[in-house]
Scaffold this motif. Structure first.
Motif, PDB file in Angstrom:
ATOM      1  N   ASP A   1      13.268  29.500   4.022  1.00 53.86           N
ATOM      2  CA  ASP A   1      14.683  29.664   3.671  1.00 53.86           C
ATOM      3  C   ASP A   1      15.490  30.314   4.787  1.00 53.86           C
ATOM      4  O   ASP A   1      16.656  29.985   5.001  1.00 53.86           O
ATOM      5  CB  ASP A   1      14.815  30.488   2.385  1.00 53.86           C
ATOM      6  CG  ASP A   1      14.435  29.658   1.158  1.00 53.86           C
ATOM      7  OD1 ASP A   1      14.242  28.442   1.314  1.00 53.86           O
ATOM      8  OD2 ASP A   1      14.334  30.231   0.065  1.00 53.86           O
ATOM      9  N   ASP A   2      14.861  31.246   5.504  1.00 56.34           N
ATOM     10  CA  ASP A   2      15.581  31.885   6.615  1.00 56.34           C
ATOM     11  C   ASP A   2      15.973  30.854   7.669  1.00 56.34           C
ATOM     12  O   ASP A   2      17.014  30.964   8.304  1.00 56.34           O
ATOM     13  CB  ASP A   2      14.701  32.972   7.253  1.00 56.34           C
ATOM     14  CG  ASP A   2      14.440  34.110   6.276  1.00 56.34           C
ATOM     15  OD1 ASP A   2      15.159  34.158   5.256  1.00 56.34           O
ATOM     16  OD2 ASP A   2      13.536  34.926   6.516  1.00 56.34           O
ATOM     17  N   ASN A   3      15.125  29.820   7.831  1.00 56.89           N
ATOM     18  CA  ASN A   3      15.425  28.768   8.812  1.00 56.89           C
ATOM     19  C   ASN A   3      16.688  28.005   8.442  1.00 56.89           C
ATOM     20  O   ASN A   3      17.312  27.382   9.290  1.00 56.89           O
ATOM     21  CB  ASN A   3      14.266  27.781   8.904  1.00 56.89           C
ATOM     22  CG  ASN A   3      13.144  28.343   9.732  1.00 56.89           C
ATOM     23  OD1 ASN A   3      13.375  29.259  10.527  1.00 56.89           O
ATOM     24  ND2 ASN A   3      11.950  27.837   9.566  1.00 56.89           N
ATOM     25  N   VAL A   4      17.047  28.017   7.144  1.00 56.41           N
ATOM     26  CA  VAL A   4      18.280  27.352   6.720  1.00 56.41           C
ATOM     27  C   VAL A   4      19.453  28.318   6.884  1.00 56.41           C
ATOM     28  O   VAL A   4      20.504  27.971   7.435  1.00 56.41           O
ATOM     29  CB  VAL A   4      18.160  26.902   5.243  1.00 56.41           C
ATOM     30  CG1 VAL A   4      19.444  26.246   4.783  1.00 56.41           C
ATOM     31  CG2 VAL A   4      16.989  25.936   5.079  1.00 56.41           C
ATOM     32  N   THR A   5      19.259  29.542   6.414  1.00 53.86           N
ATOM     33  CA  THR A   5      20.370  30.505   6.363  1.00 53.86           C
ATOM     34  C   THR A   5      20.831  30.936   7.757  1.00 53.86           C
ATOM     35  O   THR A   5      22.005  31.249   7.947  1.00 53.86           O
ATOM     36  CB  THR A   5      19.925  31.739   5.554  1.00 53.86           C
ATOM     37  OG1 THR A   5      19.318  31.275   4.344  1.00 53.86           O
ATOM     38  CG2 THR A   5      21.101  32.617   5.187  1.00 53.86           C
ATOM     39  N   ARG A   6      19.919  30.932   8.738  1.00 51.24           N
ATOM     40  CA  ARG A   6      20.304  31.456  10.060  1.00 51.24           C
ATOM     41  C   ARG A   6      21.432  30.648  10.701  1.00 51.24           C
ATOM     42  O   ARG A   6      22.117  31.135  11.584  1.00 51.24           O
ATOM     43  CB  ARG A   6      19.084  31.485  10.983  1.00 51.24           C
ATOM     44  CG  ARG A   6      18.520  30.105  11.236  1.00 51.24           C
ATOM     45  CD  ARG A   6      17.289  30.100  12.079  1.00 51.24           C
ATOM     46  NE  ARG A   6      16.839  28.712  12.243  1.00 51.24           N
ATOM     47  CZ  ARG A   6      15.941  28.338  13.123  1.00 51.24           C
ATOM     48  NH1 ARG A   6      15.376  29.211  13.905  1.00 51.24           N
ATOM     49  NH2 ARG A   6      15.600  27.066  13.214  1.00 51.24           N
TER      50      ARG A   6
END
Length: 991
Positions: free
Chosen positions: A197-202
């Protein structure tokens, strides 16, 4: 005439391979790749004009597609978002901002119903094309090719809209070259909750500041992964929902701040599917099919009244609603309806224009797919509504602005909505287009193999376990050619007259003729077997020592159980709860065994009871008495178990009582296993011991259970292994525990704080090395026994080592709470071998069928069911860095079918150690195993064909069909292994 000798095992294996071909052909016809009307490039036809008002010379001046209603659209798709995660108590607790927007803000909320199979790729297709994908998409799901249907993304790109995507890389595979910017994350690595999910939010902050996009799609996977690993009630779910809430808040505020007065922005929040009570998905339970769908935009009115229960819409409705919202043509294959409240703020003329476009598109799809479309009620409704619409436009163009115009408008709108509903439902029913010709050819092959197996029972279970196959019967060669010609003629007629596409017709001629020759050859084999039976029934019986009345209770139970189980497959509830059938059968088997043991121990006997009558003698009561002279009746004197004359003396003292207790111990084991995993459909949500163990507060109990189980596995397996294998086994099981500790399922006693969780790749690979080592040692022994010396002890050690290697692999792949299943499996096998099968001297056929039954029961004890959702996908990623197709498929299949597989290999170990008593044991075992597998498959294929329009065909019957199909392929592989091991020199020489 030349004759060829054929051993039972070889015969059974080849039959199963042919049957696997039939099953593959049937599956290909049953799960067609859906045939759609128009390829994409032809889909850009001009939109229809408004219906012409009646009267001469009047024409509507609105022919173009309506302009977009929203400037920018953001779609946030949260994988496995269940409706109660937003609208239920979890939503209020963990998603405060979203709840506030839903209850008091400018938003519309709905519950979108997904159709099974509830797996990501088909759901993305449904959301973007508005069509209902076929069931086979589950299988293709693991390797999704580009989407060629007309869809929203393609329409948007063609209209020059700039699309940005971050999230699950399934989208990138489905829509290659459609996004101006994208970053895909892999969806199959289920042990990763945060990075994915962090890969999307960044990317979010940067993208929201920019002005160079029109459509932004975000697909978050973390929630789905948490569901797969720990279930919907896990403590990890709350923080993840809170994280999603903050992201939605950030996007919403950013969209509001950037808004212009002319065109508002739109935020869509949806899930692709929900999750079941165990956290997986694929089936059709309420938790899996209900997902929230929120439209948030300043264009909507603020909610005045409190929100009641959200209205239900179909998941396919999103595509047509977004198409209207973005000013795009609706996708050609969409079966969805426009969600009216979203455009409710527009003028009556615009609203009527929107529903007319939608109804026109659905009616055109109906025309392309139904010959008699004019009689369809939906089409008739559409024509009536279109006529009223024309009258309304006439009034409108005349400048009439009164109440009448408004009321007529509302009436027309109602007519359109009625038409949309009817059209949509009749189109959804048509999705299931079966390829009947391929299905028929597959069924014919499967049924012929079954008949051939049944007709050859007396021969195959004879003492020598071999057939004499005539190589050149004069009559059958002529018959063979005639049948081939006839079938080819049928093939040509069917393929030239068929309306729909057919897979079998699209094969090359060479392949098709090959299949026809196969069918003819099987038919000739069946006829020759029947002819032989009649020939033999005329001869006087030579020595009728076996009368058909000599049936023991075990034989009756086996026959009744097999028939009962096969008949139960015609009812959806019996398939959903099939585990109950198997549990009942093995419990009954234990009671009958208890009876046999009592009789064996306490009743005085004149002579050794001649137990081993052939199990399926009565199947073909066409008096083949002359065949019976060969049926093996093991006599006590040549048994390797000591020279005692009767078996009652054999069991002495304490052994006798352990032997009598064995069935009861097995019953207790089975009862314990049943409470470990609730399976099936009706009661799957009930709390079970497995859930209790996997909850986070019972980690220490789970750890001690796993440790004890691994120790037990070691003691039960190492008995017959060589020293090297014992050491490898011990280290391997230690590796299994440290792997589970590394990924955070269990803890070491000296660990107190939360240790950092890794993917455990090193530990898992460490175990793989030992698995391969043990299997290799076993294979070496086997080759030695085959090639150098016909030594049965080397051979049985080799087989046992292969078996123990597979047990170690299963221990690694099973979830830690499932390790007791493996322990009880080994325990029951050990006890039955020592105290039941050897003392009671059952024949190979009976022992094989008992193994098959226990294997089936253990399939369900593992927590499997006949639904796709219970397949444990995480097993395919043990020890892998990234998704690698072949190992992942192999590991997942092995973990799913570990029960039947381990029992089958145990059967081989047991029968080959029995060879001194009955040289044909392995051949008999292989034959019975093949027969037990092909009876249910053959009957089930016929039943499914008959029930193909049943209400539950996708949710219940189709997944079961896939399970049966895979099981046939696995059984064929096992039988080939049997045949390879069945190199008995003793009866090679007799030939």
């Amino acid at each position: 005439r030349g004759r060829m000798r054929l051993r039972s095992g070889v015969f059974a294996s080849s039959c199963l391979l042919v049957q696997a071909l039939g099953v593959a052909l049937f599956l290909r016809g049953f799960f067609p790749v859906p045939v759609r009307s128009v390829p994409r490039r032809e889909a850009r036809a001009d939109p229809p004009a408004e219906p012409a008002p009646p009267g001469p010379g009047m024409v509507s001046n609105w022919t173009k597609i309506p302009p977009p209603l929203f400037k920018r659209v953001v779609i946030v798709l949260i994988d496995a978002l269940r409706d109660d995660f937003v609208f239920g108590s979890k939503g209020k607790q963990f998603m405060p901002y979203t709840t506030q927007v839903v209850e008091k803000g400018t938003s519309y909320s709905f519950i979108a119903e997904a159709k099974p199979p509830t797996v990501t790729m088909p759901r993305i297709k449904a959301l973007m094309t508005g069509s209902i994908p076929g069931f086979i998409d589950v299988v293709v799901n693991l390797n999704s090719p580009a989407l060629l249907d007309d869809n929203l993304i393609w329409q948007a790109k063609t209209a020059g809209k700039r699309i940005i995507f971050y999230g699950d890389d399934t989208w990138v595979k489905l829509f290659p070259k459609h996004f101006v910017e994208y970053d895909g994350t892999t969806s199959f690595f289920v042990s990763d909750f945060t990075e994915v999910d962090d890969n999307v939010t960044r990317h979010l902050d940067r993208v929201l500041k920019r002005e160079d996009w029109d459509l932004l799609i975000l697909h978050y996977l973390g929630l789905d992964h948490i569901g797969h690993m720990t279930g919907p009630n896990s403590p990890l779910v709350g923080p993840k929902l809170h994280e999603m809430d903050n992201i939605l808040k950030k996007i919403h505020i950013s969209l509001l701040s950037k808004e212009e007065a002319s065109l508002p922005n739109l935020l869509v929040v949806c899930g692709d599917h929900g999750m079941s009570e165990t956290g997986s998905h694929g089936g059709s339970s309420e938790g899996e099919v209900h997902t929230p769908l929120l439209f948030i935009s300043s264009a909507f009115e603020k909610r005045s009244a409190p929100l009641g229960q959200p209205e239900h819409v179909q998941q396919t409705d999103l595509a047509s609603t977004l198409a209207i919202g973005l000013g795009l043509p609706i996708s050609r294959n969409s079966v969805g309806n426009l969600i009216l409240p979203v455009v409710g703020g527009k003028t009556m003329r615009e609203q009527l224009r929107f529903v007319h476009l939608n109804a026109f598109q659905l009616s055109r799809l109906l025309q392309e797919n139904t010959p008699a479309y004019e009689k369809d009620p939906g089409y008739e409704h559409f024509k009536i509504a279109e006529k009223s619409h024309g009258n309304w436009i006439k009034l409108y163009l005349e400048g009439n602005n009164s109440e009448i115009l408004l009321n007529l408008g509302k009436k027309v709108l109602k007519q359109y909505l009625e038409a949309l509903k009817t059209l949509s439902s009749s189109l959804s029913k048509q999705v299931a287009q079966y390829d009947m010709y391929s299905m028929t050819v597959g069924t014919v092959i499967i049924m012929e193999v079954l008949l051939l197996l049944l007709l050859s029972v007396p021969k195959a279970l004879s003492k020598r376990a071999e057939f004499e196959v005539p190589l050149s019967p004069p009559l059958f060669s002529l018959l063979f050619y005639l049948m081939c010609l006839m079938l080819c003629a049928v093939h040509v007629i069917v393929c030239t007259s068929a309306e729909s596409l057919c897979y079998f017709c699209s094969m090359s001629w060479f392949t098709a003729v090959g299949v026809m020759m196969l069918i003819s050859a099987l038919m000739c084999g069946i006829l020759s077997a029947i002819a032989k039976i009649f020939e033999n029934s005329r001869l006087p019986p030579k020595n009728p020592i076996v009368s058909s009345s000599n049936w023991s209770e075990i034989d009756v139970l086996i026959l009744a159980g097999t028939i009962g189980h096969v008949l139960s497959l015609g009812a959806s509830s019996f398939i959903e709860e099939e585990h109950q059938t198997w549990y009942f059968l093995i419990n009954t088997l234990c009671l009958v065994l208890c009876l046999e043991l009592c009789r064996n121990n306490f009743l005085p006997k004149e002579c050794d009871p001649q137990h081993s009558t052939n199990v399926r003698q009565n199947f073909d009561s066409v008096g083949e008495t002359s065949e019976y002279k060969n049926i093996d009746i093991p006599v006590a004197s040549n048994s390797k178990l000591g020279k005692a004359t009767s078996s009652s003396e054999f069991i002495k003292g304490s052994d006798k009582w352990i032997s009598l207790a064995t069935p009861w111990i097995i019953l207790i084991c089975c009862r314990l296993l049943r409470s470990l995993n609730q399976t099936g459909v009706q009661w799957a949500h009930r709390p079970d011991f497995g859930h209790w163990l996997t909850s986070s507060e019972h980690k220490s109990e789970l750890s001690s259970l796993a440790a004890v189980s691994l120790l037990m596995i070691f003691f039960l397996v190492q008995r017959r292994c060589s020293l090297v294998s014992k050491i490898a086994m011990a280290l391997g099981l230690l590796g299994v525990y440290s792997y589970r500790a590394a990924i955070g399922n269990v803890i070491f006693p000296w660990q107190h704080g939360g240790k950092d969780i890794s993917k455990g790749i090193t530990e898992a690979r460490f175990v793989y090395v030992f698995v391969l080592g043990i299997v290799f040692t076993g294979t070496k022994d086997l080759l030695k026994s085959q090639v150098i010396s016909a030594d049965s002890s080397t051979k049985s050690t080799g087989l046992w080592e292969v078996y123990s290697g597979l047990v170690l692999l299963a221990a690694l792949l099973f979830r830690p709470h499932n390790l007791p299943v493996l322990v009880f499996c080994l325990l029951i096998q050990t006890m039955m071998t020592k105290y039941i099968w050897i003392p009671l001297k059952f024949d190979a056929a009976q022992i094989t069928i008992m193994h098959y039954w226990f294997g089936q029961a253990f399939f369900y004890f593992q927590g499997n069911s006949n639904g796709i959702a219970t397949v444990d996908i995480s097993a395919g990623f043990v020890g892998l860095d990234s998704y690698v197709e072949l190992p992942a498929i192999f590991l997942t299949a092995f973990a799913t079918y570990a029960g039947p597989f381990l029992w089958a290999i145990h059967l081989l170990c047991y029968l080959s150690s029995e060879v001194s008593r009955n040289s044909a044991a392995v051949g008999h075992g292989c034959f019975c195993y093949a027969l037990m597998r092909s009876i249910p498959v053959a009957i089930y294929v016929v039943l499914v064909t008959g029930l193909r329009y049943h209400l539950f065909i996708w949710s219940v019957f189709s997944p079961k069909l896939l399970y049966e199909g895979v099981h046939v392929f696995i059984t064929a592989a096992v039988c080939l292994f049997f045949t390879a091991m069945d190199q008995n020199h003793s009866y090679k020489l007799q030939g």
